[in-house]
Design a protein around this motif. Structure first.
Motif, PDB file in Angstrom:
ATOM      1  N   VAL A  80     -14.832  17.299   5.987  1.00 43.37           N
ATOM      2  CA  VAL A  80     -14.672  16.989   7.411  1.00 43.37           C
ATOM      3  C   VAL A  80     -13.205  16.999   7.795  1.00 43.37           C
ATOM      4  O   VAL A  80     -12.331  16.666   6.987  1.00 43.37           O
ATOM      5  CB  VAL A  80     -15.308  15.609   7.714  1.00 43.37           C
ATOM      6  CG1 VAL A  80     -14.656  14.511   6.879  1.00 43.37           C
ATOM      7  CG2 VAL A  80     -15.233  15.264   9.192  1.00 43.37           C
ATOM      8  N   ALA A  81     -12.939  17.377   9.044  1.00 38.95           N
ATOM      9  CA  ALA A  81     -11.575  17.341   9.571  1.00 38.95           C
ATOM     10  C   ALA A  81     -11.607  16.815  10.997  1.00 38.95           C
ATOM     11  O   ALA A  81     -12.466  17.193  11.798  1.00 38.95           O
ATOM     12  CB  ALA A  81     -10.936  18.722   9.532  1.00 38.95           C
ATOM     13  N   LEU A  82     -10.652  15.946  11.293  1.00 39.52           N
ATOM     14  CA  LEU A  82     -10.482  15.401  12.643  1.00 39.52           C
ATOM     15  C   LEU A  82      -9.246  16.044  13.257  1.00 39.52           C
ATOM     16  O   LEU A  82      -8.152  15.970  12.689  1.00 39.52           O
ATOM     17  CB  LEU A  82     -10.322  13.881  12.586  1.00 39.52           C
ATOM     18  CG  LEU A  82     -10.019  13.168  13.905  1.00 39.52           C
ATOM     19  CD1 LEU A  82     -11.178  13.305  14.884  1.00 39.52           C
ATOM     20  CD2 LEU A  82      -9.698  11.686  13.658  1.00 39.52           C
ATOM     21  N   PHE A  83      -9.401  16.681  14.411  1.00 45.78           N
ATOM     22  CA  PHE A  83      -8.305  17.317  15.138  1.00 45.78           C
ATOM     23  C   PHE A  83      -7.959  16.451  16.347  1.00 45.78           C
ATOM     24  O   PHE A  83      -8.850  16.115  17.140  1.00 45.78           O
ATOM     25  CB  PHE A  83      -8.713  18.700  15.640  1.00 45.78           C
ATOM     26  CG  PHE A  83      -9.030  19.714  14.572  1.00 45.78           C
ATOM     27  CD1 PHE A  83      -8.208  20.804  14.368  1.00 45.78           C
ATOM     28  CD2 PHE A  83     -10.176  19.601  13.784  1.00 45.78           C
ATOM     29  CE1 PHE A  83      -8.508  21.767  13.404  1.00 45.78           C
ATOM     30  CE2 PHE A  83     -10.492  20.546  12.817  1.00 45.78           C
ATOM     31  CZ  PHE A  83      -9.647  21.632  12.622  1.00 45.78           C
ATOM     32  N   VAL A  84      -6.683  16.108  16.518  1.00 46.81           N
ATOM     33  CA  VAL A  84      -6.255  15.297  17.669  1.00 46.81           C
ATOM     34  C   VAL A  84      -4.961  15.871  18.227  1.00 46.81           C
ATOM     35  O   VAL A  84      -4.011  16.132  17.474  1.00 46.81           O
ATOM     36  CB  VAL A  84      -6.047  13.817  17.288  1.00 46.81           C
ATOM     37  CG1 VAL A  84      -5.542  13.021  18.493  1.00 46.81           C
ATOM     38  CG2 VAL A  84      -7.340  13.200  16.764  1.00 46.81           C
ATOM     39  N   ASN A  85      -4.932  16.038  19.549  1.00 43.38           N
ATOM     40  CA  ASN A  85      -3.701  16.416  20.225  1.00 43.38           C
ATOM     41  C   ASN A  85      -2.875  15.153  20.426  1.00 43.38           C
ATOM     42  O   ASN A  85      -3.274  14.252  21.170  1.00 43.38           O
ATOM     43  CB  ASN A  85      -4.011  17.074  21.571  1.00 43.38           C
ATOM     44  CG  ASN A  85      -2.783  17.639  22.249  1.00 43.38           C
ATOM     45  OD1 ASN A  85      -1.785  16.940  22.423  1.00 43.38           O
ATOM     46  ND2 ASN A  85      -2.859  18.899  22.631  1.00 43.38           N
ATOM     47  N   THR A  86      -1.751  15.069  19.747  1.00 42.54           N
ATOM     48  CA  THR A  86      -0.967  13.829  19.756  1.00 42.54           C
ATOM     49  C   THR A  86      -0.257  13.595  21.078  1.00 42.54           C
ATOM     50  O   THR A  86       0.302  12.521  21.281  1.00 42.54           O
ATOM     51  CB  THR A  86       0.068  13.859  18.622  1.00 42.54           C
ATOM     52  OG1 THR A  86       0.885  15.034  18.741  1.00 42.54           O
ATOM     53  CG2 THR A  86      -0.616  13.868  17.263  1.00 42.54           C
ATOM     54  N   GLU A  87      -0.299  14.579  21.986  1.00 45.23           N
ATOM     55  CA  GLU A  87       0.343  14.412  23.293  1.00 45.23           C
ATOM     56  C   GLU A  87      -0.624  13.891  24.340  1.00 45.23           C
ATOM     57  O   GLU A  87      -0.296  13.007  25.133  1.00 45.23           O
ATOM     58  CB  GLU A  87       0.944  15.744  23.761  1.00 45.23           C
ATOM     59  CG  GLU A  87       1.754  15.632  25.042  1.00 45.23           C
ATOM     60  CD  GLU A  87       2.430  16.933  25.393  1.00 45.23           C
ATOM     61  OE1 GLU A  87       1.774  17.823  25.987  1.00 45.23           O
ATOM     62  OE2 GLU A  87       3.624  17.081  25.062  1.00 45.23           O
ATOM     63  N   ASN A  88      -1.868  14.405  24.341  1.00 44.51           N
ATOM     64  CA  ASN A  88      -2.823  14.002  25.384  1.00 44.51           C
ATOM     65  C   ASN A  88      -4.090  13.348  24.848  1.00 44.51           C
ATOM     66  O   ASN A  88      -4.991  13.024  25.614  1.00 44.51           O
ATOM     67  CB  ASN A  88      -3.187  15.201  26.257  1.00 44.51           C
ATOM     68  CG  ASN A  88      -3.831  16.343  25.463  1.00 44.51           C
ATOM     69  OD1 ASN A  88      -4.409  16.128  24.394  1.00 44.51           O
ATOM     70  ND2 ASN A  88      -3.725  17.566  25.969  1.00 44.51           N
ATOM     71  N   ASP A  89      -4.190  13.153  23.510  1.00 42.30           N
ATOM     72  CA  ASP A  89      -5.310  12.474  22.847  1.00 42.30           C
ATOM     73  C   ASP A  89      -6.633  13.234  22.908  1.00 42.30           C
ATOM     74  O   ASP A  89      -7.679  12.685  22.562  1.00 42.30           O
ATOM     75  CB  ASP A  89      -5.522  11.057  23.411  1.00 42.30           C
ATOM     76  CG  ASP A  89      -4.431  10.093  22.967  1.00 42.30           C
ATOM     77  OD1 ASP A  89      -3.723  10.401  21.993  1.00 42.30           O
ATOM     78  OD2 ASP A  89      -4.279   9.039  23.608  1.00 42.30           O
ATOM     79  N   LYS A  90      -6.623  14.498  23.324  1.00 39.19           N
ATOM     80  CA  LYS A  90      -7.841  15.300  23.222  1.00 39.19           C
ATOM     81  C   LYS A  90      -8.191  15.446  21.747  1.00 39.19           C
ATOM     82  O   LYS A  90      -7.322  15.481  20.882  1.00 39.19           O
ATOM     83  CB  LYS A  90      -7.640  16.674  23.850  1.00 39.19           C
ATOM     84  CG  LYS A  90      -7.364  16.638  25.350  1.00 39.19           C
ATOM     85  CD  LYS A  90      -8.580  16.179  26.127  1.00 39.19           C
ATOM     86  CE  LYS A  90      -8.333  16.259  27.630  1.00 39.19           C
ATOM     87  NZ  LYS A  90      -9.520  15.801  28.401  1.00 39.19           N
ATOM     88  N   SER A  91      -9.488  15.571  21.460  1.00 34.14           N
ATOM     89  CA  SER A  91      -9.881  15.529  20.060  1.00 34.14           C
ATOM     90  C   SER A  91     -11.183  16.277  19.824  1.00 34.14           C
ATOM     91  O   SER A  91     -12.016  16.407  20.731  1.00 34.14           O
ATOM     92  CB  SER A  91     -10.040  14.071  19.614  1.00 34.14           C
ATOM     93  OG  SER A  91     -10.534  13.978  18.299  1.00 34.14           O
TER      94      SER A  91
END
Length: 753
Positions: free
Chosen positions: A177-188
């Motif tokens: 499993v992998a969790l992807f998160v945009n560290t600028e806008n918290d989209k995930s």
């Protein structure tokens, strides 16, 4: 029957229905050779799917790109653990083709999520060995994975001890499993297995392209047979919802056991390692039994070193009373006897091993697997093949013997199952689950099973009560342990209870044989805080009968049992640093939050901040800040707090309590590391009186800190004493308690002047 953790899916569905489901739509392209994923952020995904198999020593691939669509895409409504979904199903391969491929996509109605599953069909007259089923493939021109600002997207593996990296940096793979998160806008978004448990999965990220697939381990698919992959979930909510839904989905499909609650006790391993003997166990037992107000009535677990030899788990000459009598003495003291073993490990000279060489694990060349001699196992060891019929009988007897000897807690270590199985049609995941099915069946439903894994695996879900989620916690290696333990907290009380391994009662103790913490007191406190806040197992491994350990017994009292509240890592997915860990507690007498702010940098100090709304605290509300180790309210603040210049490896364990009016409010406690969440049962307040009901948890002696605009004075106490009440600052009162008695109803009343 064992009660399974059948989550309240109605509640989950209600929560899910409150979420927008306008994005993350997966649909087949007009030719159905790929499918596209629409999301509500700057990304465009197009993926293909296929199966890789081997026939007559040659590898082949069939799938959406290489085979023609057979008929039309069918559409139906199906159920999932999180509500209904629209399933689109397409089969590829002409009529009469030797090999076909089916792809199923389920689009959830109430979540921004879909699942994908592939099926390989062997219509030939030859055996096929199925290697992988690629479910989401954007690599090498098979699709596209366009996402804006890849350097802003952090990828966190959730089931392995690898550091988080950005999409721009990543050139490897994530186990399962992998969790992807945009560290600028918290989209995930998250990609991971959903179950039922068919095979391990992997998410490969190379050159900003992604492939998610099921590892089918070259299972045999005979002529006329079909074989399905693991179903994988792709979810595009916020990071917390993504991990919550995924872990609960897996818990449902893997039939996780109902939670038996936190456990605590003593383990012999770091105290004596393999030099443990019955005399020392009895000395420790006498100490525990004589001091219930400190140690409660927990687990007494004997670790490696008691056995005659690996594979013969009866007591050796150091345990002259035999293991069943040791267990009986522990039970007579009101505690739970526990024992360690490694069922798959067998001494090369063991008679069973010599009589059954075919039941020993081998590599692909048929050479027996072997562990080289080491100080703890000087003869080395072979490894039992758990899928062999003779092995199954032997392994069942190991577990049944422990059960029949009276042990109520077993710790199963060295879980390597190899990759050569008697049944060529099972994957490694299925082989692992078959083994733990045997373990649970032999142990019975009442046995508490802890599996020492080091890293999470779906192989034990539904069979164990607790799982080790990090490496061995040698006192010199806490920072390494924390990297795993904090990240893997998402599994606690969902798949099992997390076991962080033991804590210690001080940085260094002369009677402790295993060593000390060279990073100093700050590092030790960080680990001690974390073990308690994890809320799973709270074990120690000290020679508690020695005087130097007795001087710090209170450090065990404050962690026993683990936190009643389930903590979470606020920074999970959003930062590569595991810096903010704790919980928000909902109470009838007033809500509060407890968080450990940790500087994981091993070289220099840093500011560590916490956002109150993210932590579950109300906005624009003044909160008292209580520091556990200082045992004082250090100030008040709104909306956020920053621990300034926090030293390397150090942490601040803090409670944040919203102040509402001038009536008495509990704002701090040094009785337990959860600061009021575990040791305080209830608080009732009238115009003239405050009544506090306490639990069995926490220290015998310590302080409760109250905020009150009116003076507080001592009232009555039951099964404890009020040693004094002192002013601790403006509108702050320190209520000192002594003599708390374990296993009694404890209460304190205070008068309001």
């Amino acid at each position: 029957m064992i009660k399974r953790n059948r989550f309240k899916l109605f509640s989950s569905l209600f929560i899910a229905s409150m979420l927008s489901a306008t994005a993350a739509e997966a649909t087949f392209t007009p030719k159905a050779d790929t499918y596209t994923v629409k999301s509500d952020f700057s990304a465009n995904f197009t993926a293909s799917a296929s199966a890789v198999y081997n026939v007559d020593g040659k590898n082949h691939r069939v799938g959406t790109k290489s085979l023609p669509l057979n008929g039309k895409v069918s559409v139906s409504t199906v159920s999932t653990p999180f509500g209904d979904a629209i399933q689109s199903e397409a089969t590829y391969g002409a009529d009469g083709a030797d090999y076909k491929f089916t792809l199923k996509i389920k689009q959830l109605k109430d979540l921004k999520a879909f699942t994908v599953q592939g099926i390989f069909h062997n219509h030939s007259d030859k055996n096929a060995k199925l290697a992988t089923i690629d479910l989401f493939d954007t690599m090498g021109g098979t699709g596209q994975f366009e996402i804006a600002d890849p350097a802003k997207w952090l990828i966190t593996p959730l089931m392995q001890h690898d550091h988080a990296k950005t999409l721009a940096e990543m050139n490897g793979s994530a186990k399962e499993v992998a969790l992807f998160v945009n560290t600028e806008n918290d989209k995930s978004f998250l990609m991971g297995p959903a179950g039922p448990a068919e095979a391990h999965c992997r998410v490969e990220i190379r050159g900003k392209e992604v492939k998610a697939y099921a590892e089918m381990d070259r299972v045999l698919v005979e002529p006329g047979e079909s074989r399905r992959s693991e179903e994988m979930l792709f979810i595009f909510e916020d990071a917390k919802t993504n991990t919550d839904v995924w872990t609960k989905w897996v818990a449902h499909t893997h039939k996780a056991l109902s939670n038996k609650g936190p456990v605590y006790g003593w383990c012999s391993w770091y105290d004596r390692t393999t030099k443990i003997d019955e005399a020392h166990v009895m000395d420790v037992l006498e100490t525990l039994d004589s001091n219930p107000n400190t140690f409660g009535k927990g687990i007494v677990q004997i670790d490696d070193g008691y056995q005659i030899m690996d594979g013969n788990w009866n007591g050796n000459a150091k345990f002259p009373s035999n293991m069943s009598r040791v267990a009986k003495k522990v039970r007579e003291a009101g505690m739970i006897p526990g024992v360690w073993f490694a069922p798959l490990m067998v001494n090369p000279e063991h008679p069973w091993k010599k009589a059954n060489p075919e039941a020993i694990q081998t590599n692909a060349k048929g050479i027996s697997s072997f562990m080289n001699p080491n100080p703890f196992h000087p003869d080395g060891a072979n490894w039992i093949n758990p899928s062999h019929p003779k092995s199954k009988k032997f392994l069942r007897q190991v577990i049944e013997t422990a059960r029949d000897n009276g042990y109520g807690y077993i710790k199963i270590d060295f879980n390597g199952i190899g990759n050569q199985f008697v049944d060529p049609k099972i994957t490694r995941l299925q082989a692992f689950r078959n083994l733990y099915t045997l373990y649970r069946d032999a142990a019975g439903e009442d046995m508490y099973i802890l599996s020492c894994l080091g890293q999470p695996t779906r192989g034990v879900i539904g069979f164990v009560n607790a799982a080790r989620v990090g490496p061995d916690s040698h006192p010199a290696h806490f920072s390494h342990c924390l990297e795993s333990v904090l990240r893997f907290q998402i599994f606690n009380r969902v798949w099992w209870n997390n076991d962080a391994d033991v804590s210690y009662l001080d940085v260094k103790l002369p009677s402790r044989r295993v060593g000390y913490t060279p990073q100093g007191e700050d590092m030790w406190k960080t680990w001690h805080n974390t073990v308690a806040l994890t809320g799973g197992t709270a074990m120690i491994s000290e020679p508690v009968n020695k005087d130097d350990v007795k001087a710090v017994w209170r450090n065990y009292e404050i962690m026993r049992p683990g936190s009643a509240e389930n903590s979470r890592l606020l920074t999970l997915g959003k930062s590569a640093e595991n810096s903010v860990f704790g919980f928000n507690a909902q109470r009838t007498y007033g809500n509060f939050a407890v968080y450990n702010l940790y500087n994981s940098d091993k070289e220099k100090s840093h500011d560590i901040s916490i956002d109150f709304v993210e932590a579950g605290l109300p906005a624009d509300t003044n909160c008292a800040i209580y520091d556990f180790w200082k045992n004082e309210v250090t100030g008040y603040t709104k909306d956020s707090y920053t621990a300034k210049a926090l030293a390397k490896n150090a942490s601040e364990l803090l409670r944040f309590t919203p102040i509402k009016g001038g009536a008495p409010q509990l704002v701090g406690s040094n009785l337990h590391l959860s600061i009021g969440a575990t040791e305080v049962k209830e608080i009732f307040t009238t115009k003239s009186m405050v009544n506090i009901k306490l639990t069995n948890a926490g220290a015998q002696n310590g302080d409760l800190i109250f905020y009150s605009e009116k003076e507080l004075t001592a009232g009555s106490a039951e099964n404890c004493k009020i040693a004094g009440i002192a002013k601790a600052g403006k509108n702050l009162w320190k209520v000192s308690l002594t003599g708390r008695k374990f296993d009694t109803k404890q209460s304190v009343s205070l008068k309001i002047k």
